[in-house]
Design a protein around this motif. Structure first.
Motif, mmCIF file in Angstrom:
data_model
loop_
_atom_site.group_PDB
_atom_site.id
_atom_site.type_symbol
_atom_site.label_atom_id
_atom_site.label_comp_id
_atom_site.label_asym_id
_atom_site.label_seq_id
_atom_site.Cartn_x
_atom_site.Cartn_y
_atom_site.Cartn_z
ATOM 1 N N THR A 17 -145.284 42.637 57.745
ATOM 2 C CA THR A 17 -144.410 42.338 56.604
ATOM 3 C C THR A 17 -143.048 43.007 56.783
ATOM 4 O OG1 THR A 17 -146.312 42.139 55.131
ATOM 5 C CG2 THR A 17 -144.187 42.529 54.085
ATOM 6 N N HIS A 18 -143.043 44.267 57.192
ATOM 7 C CA HIS A 18 -141.779 44.984 57.442
ATOM 8 C C HIS A 18 -140.975 44.295 58.541
ATOM 9 C CE1 HIS A 18 -141.822 48.738 55.067
ATOM 10 N NE2 HIS A 18 -143.144 48.687 55.175
ATOM 11 N N LEU A 19 -141.658 43.900 59.617
ATOM 12 C CA LEU A 19 -140.963 43.274 60.748
ATOM 13 C C LEU A 19 -140.412 41.902 60.382
ATOM 14 C CD1 LEU A 19 -143.281 44.297 63.724
ATOM 15 C CD2 LEU A 19 -141.038 45.239 63.131
ATOM 16 N N ALA A 20 -141.105 41.197 59.485
ATOM 17 C CA ALA A 20 -140.620 39.885 59.043
ATOM 18 C C ALA A 20 -139.304 40.034 58.284
ATOM 19 C CB ALA A 20 -141.670 39.207 58.166
ATOM 20 N N LYS A 21 -139.152 41.144 57.578
ATOM 21 C CA LYS A 21 -137.926 41.405 56.819
ATOM 22 C C LYS A 21 -136.804 41.919 57.719
ATOM 23 C CE LYS A 21 -140.452 42.642 52.643
ATOM 24 N NZ LYS A 21 -140.902 43.777 51.846
ATOM 25 N N ASP A 22 -137.161 42.713 58.754
ATOM 26 C CA ASP A 22 -136.154 43.328 59.617
ATOM 27 C C ASP A 22 -136.752 43.608 60.994
ATOM 28 O OD1 ASP A 22 -134.120 44.738 60.826
ATOM 29 O OD2 ASP A 22 -134.013 46.310 59.314
ATOM 30 N N SER A 23 -136.492 42.735 61.963
ATOM 31 C CA SER A 23 -137.075 42.887 63.306
ATOM 32 C C SER A 23 -136.534 44.110 64.040
ATOM 33 C CB SER A 23 -136.835 41.626 64.134
ATOM 34 O OG SER A 23 -135.446 41.419 64.300
ATOM 35 N N PHE A 24 -135.388 44.637 63.596
ATOM 36 C CA PHE A 24 -134.812 45.843 64.200
ATOM 37 C C PHE A 24 -135.771 47.031 64.087
ATOM 38 C CE2 PHE A 24 -132.428 49.830 63.503
ATOM 39 C CZ PHE A 24 -131.836 49.959 64.747
ATOM 40 N N LEU A 25 -136.631 47.014 63.090
ATOM 41 C CA LEU A 25 -137.565 48.126 62.870
ATOM 42 C C LEU A 25 -138.565 48.306 64.010
ATOM 43 C CD1 LEU A 25 -138.346 47.586 59.077
ATOM 44 C CD2 LEU A 25 -136.931 49.387 60.098
ATOM 45 N N LEU A 26 -138.769 47.269 64.814
ATOM 46 C CA LEU A 26 -139.769 47.315 65.881
ATOM 47 C C LEU A 26 -139.560 48.502 66.825
ATOM 48 C CD1 LEU A 26 -142.207 45.941 67.200
ATOM 49 C CD2 LEU A 26 -140.597 44.570 68.529
ATOM 50 N N ASN A 27 -138.325 48.761 67.200
ATOM 51 C CA ASN A 27 -138.025 49.873 68.112
ATOM 52 C C ASN A 27 -137.168 50.944 67.438
ATOM 53 O OD1 ASN A 27 -139.329 49.054 70.654
ATOM 54 N ND2 ASN A 27 -137.940 47.307 70.506
ATOM 55 N N ASN A 28 -137.228 50.985 66.122
ATOM 56 C CA ASN A 28 -136.450 51.938 65.343
ATOM 57 C C ASN A 28 -136.995 53.361 65.523
ATOM 58 O OD1 ASN A 28 -134.495 52.753 63.487
ATOM 59 N ND2 ASN A 28 -135.916 52.532 61.777
ATOM 60 N N HIS A 29 -136.082 54.329 65.653
ATOM 61 C CA HIS A 29 -136.468 55.733 65.796
ATOM 62 C C HIS A 29 -136.512 56.402 64.425
ATOM 63 C CE1 HIS A 29 -135.927 55.916 70.206
ATOM 64 N NE2 HIS A 29 -134.989 55.014 69.987
ATOM 65 N N ASP A 30 -137.506 57.273 64.229
ATOM 66 C CA ASP A 30 -137.530 58.080 63.007
ATOM 67 C C ASP A 30 -136.754 59.365 63.270
ATOM 68 O OD1 ASP A 30 -139.222 59.746 64.477
ATOM 69 O OD2 ASP A 30 -140.989 59.384 63.247
ATOM 70 N N GLU A 31 -136.885 60.343 62.376
ATOM 71 C CA GLU A 31 -136.085 61.569 62.501
ATOM 72 C C GLU A 31 -136.409 62.376 63.761
ATOM 73 O OE1 GLU A 31 -139.749 62.296 60.197
ATOM 74 O OE2 GLU A 31 -138.100 60.913 59.872
ATOM 75 N N ARG A 32 -137.581 62.160 64.365
ATOM 76 C CA ARG A 32 -137.932 62.849 65.615
ATOM 77 C C ARG A 32 -137.657 61.996 66.838
ATOM 78 N NH1 ARG A 32 -143.920 65.130 65.130
ATOM 79 N NH2 ARG A 32 -143.331 65.869 67.176
#
Length: 197
Positions: free
Chosen positions: A51-66
């Protein structure tokens, strides 16, 4: 008589209720719809991640704070179905976090041999090292994860690489008393000597 009344008042319970202290919950606890894609990946929540990826595919390789990606979190928590799903969606298994951690080193440290084998099929750097010189093989040895060590050796992990602490995989196995891992490494070294050049 007055003394008794004062004593009774002092012994009276002063315990306050949560409502009196103002400790009532004002927000609902975290649910799947408020967790990040990284947290959902670590928990193996494929439908929520999708569901998250359907809204924003950029999240697939998105880095968190670490610097961790969703794939790294899935690998670190042994979520094999999530790892497969993210790779199928195009997650980059070669990405390094801010301190040079990789999905392969995290899976190796956790003893998740199935995930190690999956990642090795994706042309990852088998000898990538992190901020303290730890490689996937060193982490697998440290954790006494025999099947991870086997997979890494089978795919050509460097057995001479030393962490910043000065330990090679064999020295680390000896120091930690991991006899089966030590034997596996020794047998691998002997096999290397017997192979024709």
């Amino acid at each position: 008589m007055e003394n008794r009344h004062e004593e009774s008042a002092l012994n009276h319970s002063t315990t306050l209720t949560n409502k009196q202290r103002g400790n009532e919950a004002t927000v609902r606890p975290a649910t799947l719809d408020v967790l990040s894609i990284h947290q959902l990946s670590a928990q193996g929540e494929i439908s929520q991640v999708e569901t998250h990826l359907a809204k924003d595919s950029f999240l697939l390789n998105n880095h968190d704070e670490r610097g961790f990606t969703p794939l790294m979190w899935a690998a670190a928590f042994g979520e094999i179905a999530m790892v497969e799903f993210l790779l199928q969606k195009g997650a980059d298994p070669k990405t390094l976090a801010w301190e040079r951690e990789s999905a392969l080193s995290l899976a190796s440290a956790g003893g998740f041999a199935d995930i190690v084998n999956i990642l090795l099929k994706h042309d990852v750097d088998i000898d990538s090292y992190d901020w303290n010189g730890g490689t996937p093989l060193l982490y697998a040895v440290r954790g006494n994860h025999l099947k991870c060590v086997e997979a890494l050796l089978r795919c050509g992990a460097d057995i001479t690489f030393e962490a910043d602490s000065g330990y090679s995989p064999i020295a680390l196995a000896v120091a930690l008393g991991h006899k089966k891992v030590q034997k596996l490494l020794e047998d691998h070294i002997l096999k290397l000597f017997r192979e024709p050049v």
